[in-house]
Design a protein around this motif. Structure first.
Motif: not given
Ligand code: NAP
Length: 325
Positions: A29-30, A32, A103, A218
């Protein structure tokens, strides 16, 4: 004033990745998923390391018609045994790794301290310890494939504000002796990722493996969607209001892609790369930068970085590395 987003340039976007292999964790998702999609679009082979493989398979159906290939393999970053199993399965099957995108991440919005079965606080377990073990287990493959790269996703929150800079509590990384705050745990986990990229770059100098930490922007992803009901309602209300200052997942994938693919990034191994972001509390950081200097002195202290890595070896059950320099 309109915000300028960083985006990979044409030369980077059109590189032919045929014959290359990448791993993207949390790619169902997202950010990644969009990172993986672009690598596949350019002809690469992407190993989608997901804790829910069925969600990875489902997401990857949208890759139909793209030039490259993919496979979904299970990796739960919150479980050291699962990370080891993934690394073993990967190396049994693949002898090259051009890029590792660390990621996956989560934030604990429920407020109660949660521990993994290995005893780590969950947030730092996923963002840092799981990726630390994964990277260290794959270092030989990265070195054998060099030039190769590793990008670990941090966050703007690691920077904090001029009055409150997050710092790692090296004497209590797993929140055993302090009150727990989900957001503080998240900020600290993301400080750890910035420090790790810097330490690893230093350790790997001369090997042809470059490392980076990344703030993706974001992203309008699923991030933080596992909070309490009032929190989820608040987020649903906020989402349309934040549309103009937030990013699509594709926009948020740009910084990781730049680190993995651009010709320029390896000149800055160990550095922090950031999408522009209204969320920086320091005005001068809002434009981001490829690379940019973190405003948080705690995230560029190399003594802390080396201590963190030495402790991490012990905590994840690895022998300390012999010097490579
Ligand atoms: N969104 C933002 O604005 C933002 C801002 C700064 C940094 N980030 C960083 O960006 C990265 C990607 O986040 P995103 O925004 O794309 O959110 P997201 O859509 O929630 O994606 C997060 C991904 O991490 C996976 N994940 C969570 N726990 C895990 C585990 N124990 N083992 C393996 N995979 C796991 C989730 O899998 P599931 O679907 O199974 O939960 C999902 O595939 C993260 O590191 C986040 O901290 C995001």
């Amino acid at each position: 004033m309109a915000r300028t987003r960083h985006a990979i340039d044409e030369a980077t976007r059109s590189k032919d990745l045929t014959g290359t292999t990448y791993i993207v964790t949390g790619s169902n998702s997202g950010v990644g998923l969009e990172t993986a999609r672009q690598l596949v679009r350019q002809g690469g082979h992407v190993v989608m390391a997901c804790r829910r493989t069925e969600a990875g398979e489902q997401a990857a159906r949208s890759f139909v018609g793209l030039d490259g290939t993919h496979e979904v393999m299970r990796a739960d970053l919150a479980d050291l045994a699962s990370v080891r199993e993934f690394a073993d399965a990967f190396t049994a099957k693949h002898d090259r790794l051009d890029g590792l995108a660390c990621n996956a991440g989560m934030v604990n919005m429920r407020g109660d301290l949660e521990r993994t079965k290995d005893g780590f606080e969950s947030t730092i377990a996923v963002s840092y310890f799981g990726h630390f073990l994964l990277t260290e287990l794959l270092l030989d493959t990265l070195k054998a494939t060099a030039p190769s790269r590793m990008a670990i996703v941090s966050s703007v929150v690691h920077a904090g504000s001029p009055k409150n800079r997050p710092q790692l509590a090296l004497d209590d990384l797993n929140h055993e002796r302090r009150d727990f705050s989900g957001m503080r745990a998240y900020c600290e986990a993301k400080v750890a990722t910035v420090l790790y990229a810097a330490e690893l770059a230093d350790r790997l100098e001369g090997t042809g493996v470059s490392t980076f930490s990344v703030h993706p922007g974001w992203a309008r992803s699923n991030f933080g969607s596992g909070g309490s009901l009032p929190m989820r309602i608040a987020m649903a209300i906020m989402r349309p209001l934040t549309r103009f200052v937030s990013d699509t997942n594709e926009q948020s994938a740009q910084t990781t892609l730049h680190c993995l693919l651009s010709d320029d990034a390896p000149r800055h191994s160990g550095a922090y790369f950031s999408q522009s972001s209204v969320l920086y509390r320091d005005k001068e950081c809002k434009d981001g930068g490829w690379p940019m200097e973190t405003p948080n002195p705690n995230a560029k202290n190399m003594d802390t970085a080396r201590q963190l890595v030495a402790m991490s070896y012990d905590l994840v059950g690895l022998d300390s590395p012999s010097p490579t320099k």
